[in-house]
Design an enzyme around this catalytic site. Structure first.
Site, short mmCIF file in Angstrom:
data_model
loop_
_atom_site.label_atom_id
_atom_site.label_comp_id
_atom_site.label_asym_id
_atom_site.label_seq_id
_atom_site.Cartn_x
_atom_site.Cartn_y
_atom_site.Cartn_z
N SER A 90 0.72 -1.27 0.01
CA SER A 90 -0.22 -0.04 0.51
C SER A 90 1.19 1.05 0.19
CB SER A 90 -1.64 -0.32 1.11
OG SER A 90 -1.34 1.29 0.70
N THR A 91 0.55 2.07 -0.80
CA THR A 91 0.99 3.57 -0.72
C THR A 91 0.16 4.47 -0.06
OG1 THR A 91 2.00 3.17 -2.38
CG2 THR A 91 1.95 5.70 -1.64
N ARG A 92 -1.12 4.71 -0.35
CA ARG A 92 -1.80 5.86 0.56
C ARG A 92 -2.57 5.41 1.69
NH1 ARG A 92 -1.10 6.82 -4.69
NH2 ARG A 92 -1.18 4.32 -4.63
N ARG A 141 -5.56 -4.65 6.04
CA ARG A 141 -5.40 -4.66 4.73
C ARG A 141 -5.48 -6.29 4.24
NH1 ARG A 141 -3.72 -1.69 -0.33
NH2 ARG A 141 -5.24 -0.13 0.34
N HIS A 168 -13.84 -1.03 0.24
CA HIS A 168 -12.80 -0.60 0.41
C HIS A 168 -13.38 0.66 1.36
CE1 HIS A 168 -8.55 1.30 0.63
NE2 HIS A 168 -8.54 1.06 -0.30
N GLN A 171 -11.68 4.53 1.24
CA GLN A 171 -10.78 4.99 0.24
C GLN A 171 -12.88 5.72 -0.43
OE1 GLN A 171 -8.42 5.62 -2.34
NE2 GLN A 171 -10.29 7.51 -3.23
N ASP A 263 -11.25 2.79 -11.58
CA ASP A 263 -9.91 2.40 -10.56
C ASP A 263 -9.31 0.86 -11.25
OD1 ASP A 263 -8.78 1.47 -8.63
OD2 ASP A 263 -10.34 0.06 -8.12
N TRP A 265 -7.80 -1.86 -13.31
CA TRP A 265 -8.63 -3.15 -14.22
C TRP A 265 -8.38 -4.11 -13.45
CZ3 TRP A 265 -8.62 -1.15 -19.27
CH2 TRP A 265 -9.69 0.24 -19.35
N HIS A 302 -9.69 8.48 -8.78
CA HIS A 302 -9.19 7.54 -8.73
C HIS A 302 -8.66 7.56 -7.74
CE1 HIS A 302 -7.29 4.42 -10.33
NE2 HIS A 302 -7.17 3.69 -11.54
N CYS A 303 -8.75 6.28 -7.47
CA CYS A 303 -8.03 6.13 -5.89
C CYS A 303 -6.54 5.56 -5.89
CB CYS A 303 -8.87 4.98 -5.12
SG CYS A 303 -8.69 3.27 -5.90
N ARG A 330 -7.55 10.69 2.13
CA ARG A 330 -7.54 9.91 2.46
C ARG A 330 -6.88 9.72 4.29
NH1 ARG A 330 -5.81 4.22 1.24
NH2 ARG A 330 -6.51 5.36 -1.34
#
Length: 354
Positions: A90-92, A141, A168, A171, A263, A265, A302-303, A330
């Site tokens: 994960s980043t955000r 997560r 989610h 988000q 988001d 695909w 876009h998340c 976020r």
């Protein structure tokens, strides 16, 4: 007489309203909504009422205003710790939870499956019980949403869904805060989803109607959202008087929409399906041609992380794109969740119009 907290306590007690006045002094003015989320889990937005969702957004706006814009120090998590279990990278979510919890004075602990015994030689039940004795909340997560249910059953502290195969929620709270800031309200907005029937979409589907928003959803055949969640969304739309459309035509979904959303695909764990998925999603890229069908005040969400086949550069980097504001939010919405579930703090900022 010098005014300080000790003197304030004395005055409050003499006035016979010590508890109420002290609460206002330390935590802010009392909330104007009858909402108490302390000790709750956040596994899905479906379990939260319209007032509770609005309260979380109000809290996020309050914290953002006081901390970011006014430069105030709010050590609301001082002495508290957060266990962060991440089965997926994960980043955000990681950065927003770590930096947000620390900014509030707490101690976040980032834990991957390589850091702890989870899934190797210690059960989820045992892990939940141990972490309950050492931390104040668990943000997880995970791949399997049922793991969150088991964790919530065994833990004695709040469990927060940082992402699962079904939902989610963090988000979507960030998305709603972003739209609230941009449009000045949420009621009456039409959200067009163009892409995969995934966990992000399913969180929209279980919460948008409660806030008075319409949903128009375009997914390729075979990539529709979960049927059970679709039925929940249909029930919500009837109950709250909103509109719901499910189609396979991206332009039909985008028709008169205020918000265009997509988001990835190919989600984590679906890498082997990439070739098949890219073929199935041909024609689903959001472009300015898609936007021509939308309302004149359209915006794009876009998340992240984003790939060019999902949305082209012209839309992604356009003035209508809110993706980086969305990413920052976020942090403020995760902080709002932590504060709401773990403290008695109430927002001081005037309640926004929803």
């Amino acid at each position: 007489m010098l005014f300080n907290r000790r003197n304030f306590v004395t005055i409050a007690k003499l006035a016979g309203t010590g508890k109420q006045l002290l609460r206002q002094f330390w935590y802010g003015t009392p909330a104007q909504m009858n909402v108490d989320l302390k000790g709750r889990d956040l596994l899905t937005l479906q379990n939260y009422t319209a007032d509770e969702l609005k309260y979380l957004l109000w809290m996020a706006s309050d914290l953002k205003q006081r901390i970011k814009h006014k430069g105030e120090n709010l050590p609301l998590m001082q002495g508290k710790s957060l266990a962060m279990i991440f089965e997926k990278r994960s980043t955000r979510t990681r950065l927003s939870a770590e930096t947000g919890f620390a900014l509030l004075g707490g101690h976040p602990s980032f834990l991957t499956t390589q850091d702890i015994h989870l899934g190797t030689n210690e059960s989820l039940t045992d892990t939940a019980r141990v972490l309950s004795s050492m931390t104040n909340a668990i943000l997880a997560r995970v791949y399997n949403h049922n793991d969150l249910h088991l964790m919530a059953k065994e833990a004695t502290i709040p469990i927060i869904n940082g992402l699962s195969d079904l939902y989610h929620p963090l988000q979507i709270l960030a998305d709603y805060l972003t739209l609230q800031e941009h449009y000045g309200g949420l009621k009456g907005l039409t959200i067009a989803w163009v892409g995969d029937g995934n966990n992000v979409l399913q969180s929209f589907m279980t919460s948008a109607a409660q806030l008075g928003m319409h949903l128009r959803i375009a997914t390729p055949r075979g990539f529709e959202p979960d049927l059970r969640i679709t039925k929940i969304s249909e029930q919500n739309s009837k109950e709250y008087g909103t509109k719901l459309l499910l189609t396979t035509d991206p332009l039909e979904a985008a028709d008169s929409a205020n918000v265009l959303v997509t988001d990835t695909w190919v989600s984590m764990g679906q890498e082997e399906e990439k070739k098949e998925r890219l073929k199935a999603f041909q024609g689903y890229q959001i472009t300015m041609q898609t936007a021509k069908s939308a309302a004149s005040n359209w915006t794009f969400l876009h998340c992240l992380p984003r790939k060019p086949e999902e949305v082209d550069d012209e839309v992604f980097y356009s003035p209508q794109s809110l993706v980086f504001q969305e990413a920052e939010n976020r942090k403020w919405t995760i902080m709002a969740v932590m504060v709401s579930l773990l403290t008695d703090y109430s927002p001081q900022l005037q309640k926004p119009t929803f």
